[in-house]
Design a protein around this motif. Structure first.
Motif, PDB file in Angstrom:
ATOM      1  N   VAL A   1      52.816 -54.535 -69.737  1.00 38.68           N
ATOM      2  CA  VAL A   1      51.663 -53.631 -69.748  1.00 38.68           C
ATOM      3  C   VAL A   1      50.397 -54.476 -69.727  1.00 38.68           C
ATOM      4  O   VAL A   1      50.255 -55.439 -70.472  1.00 38.68           O
ATOM      5  N   GLN A   2      49.461 -54.065 -68.878  1.00 36.52           N
ATOM      6  CA  GLN A   2      48.191 -54.770 -68.815  1.00 36.52           C
ATOM      7  C   GLN A   2      47.066 -53.769 -68.670  1.00 36.52           C
ATOM      8  O   GLN A   2      47.131 -52.855 -67.850  1.00 36.52           O
ATOM      9  N   LEU A   3      46.059 -53.944 -69.522  1.00 37.72           N
ATOM     10  CA  LEU A   3      44.833 -53.151 -69.431  1.00 37.72           C
ATOM     11  C   LEU A   3      43.712 -54.142 -69.189  1.00 37.72           C
ATOM     12  O   LEU A   3      43.349 -54.909 -70.079  1.00 37.72           O
ATOM     13  N   GLN A   4      43.182 -54.147 -67.969  1.00 34.26           N
ATOM     14  CA  GLN A   4      42.181 -55.124 -67.570  1.00 34.26           C
ATOM     15  C   GLN A   4      40.801 -54.485 -67.590  1.00 34.26           C
ATOM     16  O   GLN A   4      40.451 -53.721 -66.692  1.00 34.26           O
ATOM     17  N   ALA A   5      40.027 -54.818 -68.613  1.00 36.05           N
ATOM     18  CA  ALA A   5      38.674 -54.275 -68.744  1.00 36.05           C
ATOM     19  C   ALA A   5      37.678 -55.174 -68.037  1.00 36.05           C
ATOM     20  O   ALA A   5      37.812 -56.401 -68.038  1.00 36.05           O
ATOM     21  N   SER A   6      36.675 -54.562 -67.455  1.00 34.91           N
ATOM     22  CA  SER A   6      35.623 -55.302 -66.765  1.00 34.91           C
ATOM     23  C   SER A   6      34.336 -54.501 -66.795  1.00 34.91           C
ATOM     24  O   SER A   6      34.332 -53.318 -67.166  1.00 34.91           O
ATOM     25  N   GLY A   7      33.236 -55.155 -66.406  1.00 38.91           N
ATOM     26  CA  GLY A   7      31.964 -54.461 -66.303  1.00 38.91           C
ATOM     27  C   GLY A   7      30.968 -54.771 -67.402  1.00 38.91           C
ATOM     28  O   GLY A   7      29.830 -54.306 -67.362  1.00 38.91           O
ATOM     29  N   GLY A   8      31.392 -55.523 -68.407  1.00 41.03           N
ATOM     30  CA  GLY A   8      30.475 -55.895 -69.468  1.00 41.03           C
ATOM     31  C   GLY A   8      29.437 -56.899 -68.982  1.00 41.03           C
ATOM     32  O   GLY A   8      29.526 -57.435 -67.875  1.00 41.03           O
ATOM     33  N   GLY A   9      28.453 -57.137 -69.832  1.00 46.00           N
ATOM     34  CA  GLY A   9      27.419 -58.094 -69.468  1.00 46.00           C
ATOM     35  C   GLY A   9      26.207 -57.948 -70.344  1.00 46.00           C
ATOM     36  O   GLY A   9      26.246 -57.278 -71.391  1.00 46.00           O
ATOM     37  N   LEU A  10      25.126 -58.576 -69.930  1.00 44.44           N
ATOM     38  CA  LEU A  10      23.860 -58.552 -70.650  1.00 44.44           C
ATOM     39  C   LEU A  10      22.924 -57.558 -69.978  1.00 44.44           C
ATOM     40  O   LEU A  10      22.721 -57.606 -68.763  1.00 44.44           O
ATOM     41  N   VAL A  11      22.349 -56.668 -70.760  1.00 42.71           N
ATOM     42  CA  VAL A  11      21.439 -55.661 -70.239  1.00 42.71           C
ATOM     43  C   VAL A  11      20.318 -55.441 -71.242  1.00 42.71           C
ATOM     44  O   VAL A  11      20.515 -55.611 -72.453  1.00 42.71           O
ATOM     45  N   GLN A  12      19.166 -55.061 -70.742  1.00 37.37           N
ATOM     46  CA  GLN A  12      18.052 -54.758 -71.637  1.00 37.37           C
ATOM     47  C   GLN A  12      18.210 -53.363 -72.227  1.00 37.37           C
ATOM     48  O   GLN A  12      18.858 -52.484 -71.630  1.00 37.37           O
ATOM     49  N   ALA A  13      17.609 -53.164 -73.365  1.00 40.07           N
ATOM     50  CA  ALA A  13      17.619 -51.840 -73.993  1.00 40.07           C
ATOM     51  C   ALA A  13      17.081 -50.805 -73.013  1.00 40.07           C
ATOM     52  O   ALA A  13      16.103 -51.051 -72.309  1.00 40.07           O
ATOM     53  N   GLY A  14      17.755 -49.668 -72.984  1.00 35.75           N
ATOM     54  CA  GLY A  14      17.407 -48.617 -72.043  1.00 35.75           C
ATOM     55  C   GLY A  14      18.158 -48.681 -70.729  1.00 35.75           C
ATOM     56  O   GLY A  14      18.110 -47.739 -69.929  1.00 35.75           O
ATOM     57  N   GLY A  15      18.841 -49.780 -70.512  1.00 35.12           N
ATOM     58  CA  GLY A  15      19.583 -49.962 -69.264  1.00 35.12           C
ATOM     59  C   GLY A  15      20.948 -49.308 -69.292  1.00 35.12           C
ATOM     60  O   GLY A  15      21.316 -48.620 -70.248  1.00 35.12           O
ATOM     61  N   SER A  16      21.699 -49.556 -68.212  1.00 35.52           N
ATOM     62  CA  SER A  16      23.006 -48.934 -68.044  1.00 35.52           C
ATOM     63  C   SER A  16      24.049 -49.972 -67.635  1.00 35.52           C
ATOM     64  O   SER A  16      23.738 -50.986 -67.015  1.00 35.52           O
ATOM     65  N   LEU A  17      25.274 -49.674 -68.016  1.00 37.40           N
ATOM     66  CA  LEU A  17      26.434 -50.441 -67.575  1.00 37.40           C
ATOM     67  C   LEU A  17      27.579 -49.467 -67.361  1.00 37.40           C
ATOM     68  O   LEU A  17      27.640 -48.424 -68.023  1.00 37.40           O
ATOM     69  N   ARG A  18      28.501 -49.854 -66.482  1.00 36.66           N
ATOM     70  CA  ARG A  18      29.707 -49.073 -66.274  1.00 36.66           C
ATOM     71  C   ARG A  18      30.920 -49.972 -66.498  1.00 36.66           C
ATOM     72  O   ARG A  18      31.104 -50.953 -65.785  1.00 36.66           O
ATOM     73  N   LEU A  19      31.698 -49.622 -67.502  1.00 32.56           N
ATOM     74  CA  LEU A  19      32.923 -50.358 -67.780  1.00 32.56           C
ATOM     75  C   LEU A  19      34.089 -49.712 -67.048  1.00 32.56           C
ATOM     76  O   LEU A  19      34.131 -48.486 -66.893  1.00 32.56           O
ATOM     77  N   SER A  20      35.014 -50.563 -66.623  1.00 34.01           N
ATOM     78  CA  SER A  20      36.240 -50.090 -65.990  1.00 34.01           C
ATOM     79  C   SER A  20      37.434 -50.700 -66.695  1.00 34.01           C
ATOM     80  O   SER A  20      37.351 -51.811 -67.225  1.00 34.01           O
ATOM     81  N   CYS A  21      38.527 -49.986 -66.710  1.00 39.41           N
ATOM     82  CA  CYS A  21      39.768 -50.503 -67.277  1.00 39.41           C
ATOM     83  C   CYS A  21      40.905 -50.100 -66.349  1.00 39.41           C
ATOM     84  O   CYS A  21      41.224 -48.918 -66.233  1.00 39.41           O
ATOM     85  N   ALA A  22      41.478 -51.097 -65.689  1.00 40.21           N
ATOM     86  CA  ALA A  22      42.578 -50.854 -64.767  1.00 40.21           C
ATOM     87  C   ALA A  22      43.895 -51.088 -65.495  1.00 40.21           C
ATOM     88  O   ALA A  22      44.098 -52.154 -66.082  1.00 40.21           O
ATOM     89  N   ALA A  23      44.762 -50.106 -65.458  1.00 43.22           N
ATOM     90  CA  ALA A  23      46.032 -50.182 -66.174  1.00 43.22           C
ATOM     91  C   ALA A  23      47.189 -50.435 -65.229  1.00 43.22           C
ATOM     92  O   ALA A  23      47.211 -49.934 -64.100  1.00 43.22           O
ATOM     93  N   SER A  24      48.158 -51.195 -65.716  1.00 46.73           N
ATOM     94  CA  SER A  24      49.396 -51.409 -64.984  1.00 46.73           C
ATOM     95  C   SER A  24      50.535 -51.491 -65.984  1.00 46.73           C
ATOM     96  O   SER A  24      50.332 -51.849 -67.145  1.00 46.73           O
ATOM     97  N   GLY A  25      51.717 -51.142 -65.521  1.00 49.91           N
ATOM     98  CA  GLY A  25      52.874 -51.209 -66.393  1.00 49.91           C
ATOM     99  C   GLY A  25      53.093 -49.980 -67.251  1.00 49.91           C
ATOM    100  O   GLY A  25      54.004 -49.958 -68.080  1.00 49.91           O
ATOM    101  N   ILE A  26      52.238 -48.967 -67.090  1.00 51.42           N
ATOM    102  CA  ILE A  26      52.394 -47.709 -67.803  1.00 51.42           C
ATOM    103  C   ILE A  26      52.320 -46.559 -66.808  1.00 51.42           C
ATOM    104  O   ILE A  26      51.828 -46.739 -65.690  1.00 51.42           O
TER     105      ILE A  26
END
Length: 113
Positions: free
Chosen positions: A1-26
């Motif tokens: 089973v693997q849950l691969q999270a991505s999309g994190g980073g550095l952002v200023q207050a008020g900004g936006s980010l989109r996280l993704s998590c791709a799953a395999s083995g389930i």
């Protein structure tokens, strides 16, 4: 089973980010999926969850700012984070639950003031 999270980073207050998590083995469509976070020196806490039927629930501190969604065709769960605050800084973990819990490795989100 693997849950691969991505999309994190550095952002200023008020900004936006989109996280993704791709799953395999389930069998993704059978799993309830969630995002949790852990800030330095604090316990891991639930951010948002989406059931296999698509019902969502959110922690009070992200209501109206974050949106969780899933794409069963892509075996992926997302977390759209808007209006980010410095207190949202944490490692964000993806979780899959169907009888047992599986965890991803986490992705770091840093919000600067």
């Amino acid at each position: 089973v693997q849950l691969q999270a991505s999309g994190g980073g550095l952002v200023q207050a008020g900004g936006s980010l989109r996280l993704s998590c791709a799953a395999s083995g389930i069998i993704f469509r059978l799993n309830h999926m969630g995002w949790y976070r852990q800030a330095p020196g604090k316990q891991r806490e639930l951010v948002a969850r989406i059931t296999r039927g698509g019902t969502t629930n959110y922690a009070d501190f992200v209501k109206g700012r974050f949106t969780i969604s899933r794409d069963n065709a892509k075996n992926t769960v997302y977390l759209q984070m808007n209006s980010l605050k410095p207190e949202d800084t944490a490692v964000y973990y993806c979780n899959a639950h169907y009888w047992v819990d599986y965890w991803g490795q986490g992705t770091l989100v840093t919000v600067s003031s």
